[in-house]
Design a protein around this motif. Structure first.
Motif, PDB file in Angstrom:
ATOM      1  N   ARG A 149      15.615   3.166 -12.860  1.00  0.00           N
ATOM      2  CA  ARG A 149      15.672   3.295 -11.401  1.00  0.00           C
ATOM      3  C   ARG A 149      14.644   4.321 -10.916  1.00  0.00           C
ATOM      4  O   ARG A 149      13.969   4.119  -9.896  1.00  0.00           O
ATOM      5  CB  ARG A 149      17.080   3.693 -10.968  1.00  0.00           C
ATOM      6  N   ALA A 150      14.533   5.418 -11.640  1.00  0.00           N
ATOM      7  CA  ALA A 150      13.554   6.446 -11.264  1.00  0.00           C
ATOM      8  C   ALA A 150      12.131   5.904 -11.389  1.00  0.00           C
ATOM      9  O   ALA A 150      11.266   6.183 -10.551  1.00  0.00           O
ATOM     10  CB  ALA A 150      13.734   7.683 -12.138  1.00  0.00           C
ATOM     11  N   ALA A 151      11.877   5.111 -12.454  1.00  0.00           N
ATOM     12  CA  ALA A 151      10.549   4.538 -12.659  1.00  0.00           C
ATOM     13  C   ALA A 151      10.197   3.546 -11.560  1.00  0.00           C
ATOM     14  O   ALA A 151       9.010   3.370 -11.227  1.00  0.00           O
ATOM     15  CB  ALA A 151      10.480   3.859 -14.024  1.00  0.00           C
ATOM     16  N   ASN A 152      11.200   2.884 -10.999  1.00  0.00           N
ATOM     17  CA  ASN A 152      10.961   1.904  -9.933  1.00  0.00           C
ATOM     18  C   ASN A 152      10.657   2.553  -8.588  1.00  0.00           C
ATOM     19  O   ASN A 152      10.124   1.902  -7.686  1.00  0.00           O
ATOM     20  CB  ASN A 152      12.185   0.995  -9.762  1.00  0.00           C
ATOM     21  N   GLU A 153      11.009   3.813  -8.440  1.00  0.00           N
ATOM     22  CA  GLU A 153      10.806   4.476  -7.154  1.00  0.00           C
ATOM     23  C   GLU A 153       9.317   4.612  -6.848  1.00  0.00           C
ATOM     24  O   GLU A 153       8.500   4.814  -7.741  1.00  0.00           O
ATOM     25  CB  GLU A 153      11.450   5.865  -7.161  1.00  0.00           C
ATOM     26  N   ARG A 154       9.000   4.493  -5.600  1.00  0.00           N
ATOM     27  CA  ARG A 154       7.606   4.646  -5.196  1.00  0.00           C
ATOM     28  C   ARG A 154       7.208   6.122  -5.243  1.00  0.00           C
ATOM     29  O   ARG A 154       7.981   6.994  -4.883  1.00  0.00           O
ATOM     30  CB  ARG A 154       7.397   4.082  -3.786  1.00  0.00           C
ATOM     31  N   GLY A 155       5.997   6.380  -5.705  1.00  0.00           N
ATOM     32  CA  GLY A 155       5.527   7.744  -5.841  1.00  0.00           C
ATOM     33  C   GLY A 155       5.052   8.321  -4.519  1.00  0.00           C
ATOM     34  O   GLY A 155       4.866   7.602  -3.523  1.00  0.00           O
ATOM     35  N   TRP A 156       4.840   9.633  -4.499  1.00  0.00           N
ATOM     36  CA  TRP A 156       4.387  10.300  -3.287  1.00  0.00           C
ATOM     37  C   TRP A 156       3.062   9.724  -2.793  1.00  0.00           C
ATOM     38  O   TRP A 156       2.771   9.707  -1.590  1.00  0.00           O
ATOM     39  CB  TRP A 156       4.262  11.801  -3.512  1.00  0.00           C
ATOM     40  N   TRP A 157       2.236   9.228  -3.738  1.00  0.00           N
ATOM     41  CA  TRP A 157       0.917   8.707  -3.396  1.00  0.00           C
ATOM     42  C   TRP A 157       0.978   7.394  -2.615  1.00  0.00           C
ATOM     43  O   TRP A 157      -0.019   6.967  -2.042  1.00  0.00           O
ATOM     44  CB  TRP A 157       0.099   8.491  -4.670  1.00  0.00           C
ATOM     45  N   ASP A 158       2.150   6.766  -2.597  1.00  0.00           N
ATOM     46  CA  ASP A 158       2.273   5.493  -1.879  1.00  0.00           C
ATOM     47  C   ASP A 158       2.003   5.674  -0.390  1.00  0.00           C
ATOM     48  O   ASP A 158       1.624   4.725   0.301  1.00  0.00           O
ATOM     49  CB  ASP A 158       3.660   4.904  -2.108  1.00  0.00           C
ATOM     50  N   ALA A 159       2.178   6.886   0.106  1.00  0.00           N
ATOM     51  CA  ALA A 159       1.901   7.154   1.522  1.00  0.00           C
ATOM     52  C   ALA A 159       0.419   6.989   1.850  1.00  0.00           C
ATOM     53  O   ALA A 159       0.054   6.876   3.030  1.00  0.00           O
ATOM     54  CB  ALA A 159       2.358   8.566   1.883  1.00  0.00           C
ATOM     55  N   TRP A 160      -0.437   6.968   0.828  1.00  0.00           N
ATOM     56  CA  TRP A 160      -1.871   6.785   1.025  1.00  0.00           C
ATOM     57  C   TRP A 160      -2.350   5.435   0.480  1.00  0.00           C
ATOM     58  O   TRP A 160      -3.523   5.264   0.200  1.00  0.00           O
ATOM     59  CB  TRP A 160      -2.641   7.915   0.353  1.00  0.00           C
ATOM     60  N   SER A 161      -1.449   4.476   0.365  1.00  0.00           N
ATOM     61  CA  SER A 161      -1.830   3.171  -0.195  1.00  0.00           C
ATOM     62  C   SER A 161      -2.837   2.440   0.694  1.00  0.00           C
ATOM     63  O   SER A 161      -3.532   1.536   0.231  1.00  0.00           O
ATOM     64  CB  SER A 161      -0.596   2.296  -0.411  1.00  0.00           C
ATOM     65  N   ASP A 162      -2.938   2.848   1.959  1.00  0.00           N
ATOM     66  CA  ASP A 162      -3.897   2.205   2.866  1.00  0.00           C
ATOM     67  C   ASP A 162      -5.333   2.556   2.516  1.00  0.00           C
ATOM     68  O   ASP A 162      -6.263   1.840   2.911  1.00  0.00           O
ATOM     69  CB  ASP A 162      -3.611   2.602   4.316  1.00  0.00           C
ATOM     70  N   VAL A 163      -5.546   3.647   1.766  1.00  0.00           N
ATOM     71  CA  VAL A 163      -6.917   4.057   1.430  1.00  0.00           C
ATOM     72  C   VAL A 163      -7.118   4.184  -0.077  1.00  0.00           C
ATOM     73  O   VAL A 163      -8.073   4.816  -0.520  1.00  0.00           O
ATOM     74  CB  VAL A 163      -7.285   5.395   2.125  1.00  0.00           C
ATOM     75  N   SER A 164      -6.222   3.601  -0.867  1.00  0.00           N
ATOM     76  CA  SER A 164      -6.347   3.710  -2.320  1.00  0.00           C
ATOM     77  C   SER A 164      -6.149   2.357  -2.978  1.00  0.00           C
ATOM     78  O   SER A 164      -5.265   1.592  -2.602  1.00  0.00           O
ATOM     79  CB  SER A 164      -5.337   4.724  -2.879  1.00  0.00           C
ATOM     80  N   THR A 165      -6.976   2.080  -3.974  1.00  0.00           N
ATOM     81  CA  THR A 165      -6.827   0.874  -4.770  1.00  0.00           C
ATOM     82  C   THR A 165      -5.687   1.067  -5.766  1.00  0.00           C
ATOM     83  O   THR A 165      -5.209   2.185  -5.984  1.00  0.00           O
ATOM     84  CB  THR A 165      -8.110   0.578  -5.545  1.00  0.00           C
ATOM     85  N   LYS A 166      -5.262  -0.010  -6.395  1.00  0.00           N
ATOM     86  CA  LYS A 166      -4.241   0.109  -7.436  1.00  0.00           C
ATOM     87  C   LYS A 166      -4.752   0.936  -8.611  1.00  0.00           C
ATOM     88  O   LYS A 166      -4.000   1.679  -9.233  1.00  0.00           O
ATOM     89  CB  LYS A 166      -3.803  -1.287  -7.899  1.00  0.00           C
ATOM     90  N   THR A 167      -6.056   0.814  -8.897  1.00  0.00           N
ATOM     91  CA  THR A 167      -6.642   1.633  -9.961  1.00  0.00           C
ATOM     92  C   THR A 167      -6.489   3.116  -9.649  1.00  0.00           C
ATOM     93  O   THR A 167      -6.134   3.918 -10.517  1.00  0.00           O
ATOM     94  CB  THR A 167      -8.132   1.289 -10.142  1.00  0.00           C
TER      95      THR A 167
END
Length: 302
Positions: A97-115
């Protein structure tokens, strides 16, 4: 508590920009735990498929951290892997469940690639980060002023709002590094990145002064690849190596390539890049000499 995964040999398990969520360090760690549970039972992925009906590719994606962990799937896997004690099962499910949680960096997914999202998650979890970049200073030691100039020079299509979002993300990565107790950062700086300015002369001077201030931190190390020294082994290119505590994950290497980066986990590939980095480190100036050389470049900018 579940046993930590061992550093057993693994096949080619490179991480690419795939559809779906980016594989994060947290999901990689739990996926490695599942892989070790399977290996402990002497099972191949095909053996598991025959017992529970999943495809071998789904088992592989779960073990590589490329797939969310669904509780129903996990309970069936734990049955196959002989994990029947309820407390242990719940511990593993909590980790999933913890691994499935979105990380803090998800808030910047608009300017970041998956890499990049994978890179940030590895920075967050690694005990030590070793970095060499050939075209620019490493992102974790850049000033916001340098970052803005770098983006403007290399990404003409980005607007100011997008640039500021990227600067924010990089600043957050730096803050988390500095707040992490015991995390080590070792940067092998190429002297060309000290000579090639981004932004104004004053801004570049402030960037180099920032490097000097970071060199006082016992958890941050700098070595320098001299510009004029012949026969330096720089052909490893832009490379970052992540080491993890307590065998959570085997070492992972990130290499920068045209059109996107590549993450290497196969043992012999990682070993080749680690040896290449070590050769370059040995051939570089040590910390004190590096600081003196940076100071020399600062004087030229005054």
């Amino acid at each position: 508590m579940p046993a930590q995964p061992s550093r057993s040999p693994r096949g080619a398990r490179n991480v690419h920009d795939l559809s779906g969520r980016a594989p994060t360090a947290q999901r990689m760690i739990f996926g490695e735990t599942l892989r070790q549970r399977r290996l402990a039972q002497g099972l191949t992925a095909e053996d598991v498929v025959r017992q529970i009906g999943h495809s071998a590719s789904k088992i592989s994606r779960m073990e590589n951290g490329r797939h969310d962990f669904k509780e129903a799937d996990l309970r069936r896997l734990l049955d196959v892997y002989g994990v029947h004690e309820e407390a242990e099962r719940e511990t593993l499910l909590d980790l999933a469940r913890a691994a499935n949680e979105r990380g803090w960096w998800d808030a910047w997914s608009d300017v970041s690639t998956k890499t990049l999202q994978t890179l940030v998650s590895l920075e967050d979890m690694a005990q030590r980060i070793r970095s060499y970049e050939i075209a620019q200073l490493p992102g974790l030691v850049q000033t916001p002023e340098y970052t803005r100039a770098l983006i403007r020079a290399n990404s003409a299509g980005k607007g100011e709002q997008e640039i500021e979002r990227i600067v924010e993300l990089r600043a957050m990565r730096q803050q988390r590094l500095m707040r992490s107790t015991g995390k080590k950062l070792l940067c092998v700086l190429d002297e060309v990145t000290l000579v090639r300015p981004y932004g104004s002369r004053e801004g570049m001077r402030r960037q180099l002064e920032h490097l000097i201030s970071l060199a006082d931190d016992p958890d941050i190390g700098f070595n320098l690849v001299e510009l004029t020294r012949p026969n330096l082994p720089v052909q490893i290119g832009t490379t970052t190596i992540f080491d993890f505590a307590d065998g959570q994950l085997p070492d992972i290497v990130y290499i920068e390539r045209s059109g996107g980066g590549l993450y290497l986990q196969e043992e012999h590939e990682v070993d080749d890049h680690v040896k290449g980095f070590d050769r370059l480190l040995i051939a570089s100036l040590g910390q004190r000499a590096t600081v003196r050389r940076i100071q020399d470049h600062i004087k030229k900018l005054r």
